[in-house]
Motif scaffolding. Structure first.
Motif, mmCIF file in Angstrom:
data_model
loop_
_atom_site.group_PDB
_atom_site.id
_atom_site.type_symbol
_atom_site.label_atom_id
_atom_site.label_comp_id
_atom_site.label_asym_id
_atom_site.label_seq_id
_atom_site.Cartn_x
_atom_site.Cartn_y
_atom_site.Cartn_z
ATOM 1 N N SER A 7 30.641 78.019 1.515
ATOM 2 C CA SER A 7 30.798 76.662 1.005
ATOM 3 C C SER A 7 30.240 75.698 2.048
ATOM 4 C CB SER A 7 32.266 76.321 0.730
ATOM 5 O OG SER A 7 32.796 77.137 -0.295
ATOM 6 N N ARG A 9 29.980 71.248 2.885
ATOM 7 C CA ARG A 9 30.041 69.816 2.612
ATOM 8 C C ARG A 9 29.550 69.089 3.845
ATOM 9 N NH1 ARG A 9 35.660 71.216 2.748
ATOM 10 N NH2 ARG A 9 36.696 70.519 4.658
ATOM 11 N N SER A 16 32.416 69.407 -1.797
ATOM 12 C CA SER A 16 31.525 70.492 -1.396
ATOM 13 C C SER A 16 30.259 70.495 -2.245
ATOM 14 C CB SER A 16 32.225 71.845 -1.523
ATOM 15 O OG SER A 16 33.268 71.970 -0.571
ATOM 16 N N ARG A 19 29.740 75.846 -3.220
ATOM 17 C CA ARG A 19 31.132 76.290 -3.312
ATOM 18 C C ARG A 19 31.223 77.793 -3.517
ATOM 19 N NH1 ARG A 19 34.273 73.891 -7.804
ATOM 20 N NH2 ARG A 19 32.335 73.682 -8.980
ATOM 21 N N THR A 55 30.358 75.377 5.988
ATOM 22 C CA THR A 55 31.671 74.825 6.297
ATOM 23 C C THR A 55 32.710 75.943 6.294
ATOM 24 O OG1 THR A 55 31.011 72.760 5.224
ATOM 25 C CG2 THR A 55 33.365 73.088 5.626
#
Length: 243
Positions: A7, A9, A16, A19, A55
């Motif tokens: 994921s 962001r 996000s 994902r 992330t």
């Protein structure tokens, strides 16, 4: 190369862009990546290249040499095409770019300054710099955009040759330019989620561009413009005269 629960962001409180992606690419795979504008295709390519860090989740077994041809090649550099490619060849330990220039039918561009190139011609330079390092992973962002007919015809055989040598090729492509390759796989991004359709989807047609004015706090302008440009949008700060 394996993506596990990936994921991404851009900021902690942002939604996000990518994902929970789980996917695998094996040597020789050619993958067509589709999705509407803003779906996260350019972000996923940058994650695959290692330019962005997930992330959450992991990307394992990325080939040691990665070539990335961006959708918009940066031409704001004081070089001719040949001088730029010579410079990149030195950076990459003596990589050979002239055979790729010949295959991409760009010999007539070698003495042209980067800032004078059309988008299609600049895209050829981006392809040459991505190919010269003999990558094990080649990432192409809209590779057929703006290309002349000869280069459009030359690119699929180049990709087929690379695939036969075990190179993984991932191409974000609205135009379906690689559809003739028999072993083509298909990834589709929708709402940040990645699926692999069993059959090729129809090419996603680009809508005409629309100019949108967005008001952003002064301290967040640079970060906002960075996120928009990473997604492939033409974003700039308006001067006082143009507001």
């Amino acid at each position: 190369m394996r993506l596990t629960n990936v994921s991404f962001r851009y900021r902690r409180r942002d939604q996000s862009v990518i994902r929970d992606v789980n996917a695998q690419a094996s040597p020789g795979d050619v993958i067509e990546l589709t999705g509407v504008n803003g779906a996260g295709k350019s972000t996923l390519l940058r994650l695959l290249a290692g330019l962005l860090t997930p992330t959450t989740g992991t990307i394992a077994d990325r080939p040691a040499v990665v070539g990335l041809a961006p959708d918009r090649f940066p031409t704001e550099q004081p070089f001719t095409v040949a001088r730029y490619l010579d410079h990149m060849a030195r950076v990459r330990g003596g990589a050979r770019w002239r055979p790729w220039a010949e295959r991409l039918t760009m010999q007539h561009l070698l003495d042209v300054r980067l800032g004078e190139l059309s988008k299609g011609s600049a895209h050829k330079v981006g392809l040459a710099q991505a190919l010269m390092g003999e990558p094990g992973l080649l990432l192409l962002d809209e590779p057929f955009a703006g290309l002349d007919a000869d280069t459009r015809d030359a690119l699929p055989p180049i990709v087929a040759d690379l695939s036969a040598r075990g190179v993984v090729v991932v191409a974000s492509d609205h135009q379906g330019g690689l559809r003739g390759l028999p072993s083509l796989r298909h990834w589709s991004l929708t709402g940040g989620l990645l699926t692999e359709p069993a059959a090729p989807a129809e090419p996603v047609l680009e809508a005409p561009p629309v100019t949108v004015e967005v008001t952003v706090p002064a301290g967040e302008v640079a970060a906002f413009l960075g996120r928009m440009r990473a997604e492939g949008y033409a974003a700039r700060e308006l001067s006082e005269e143009t507001r």
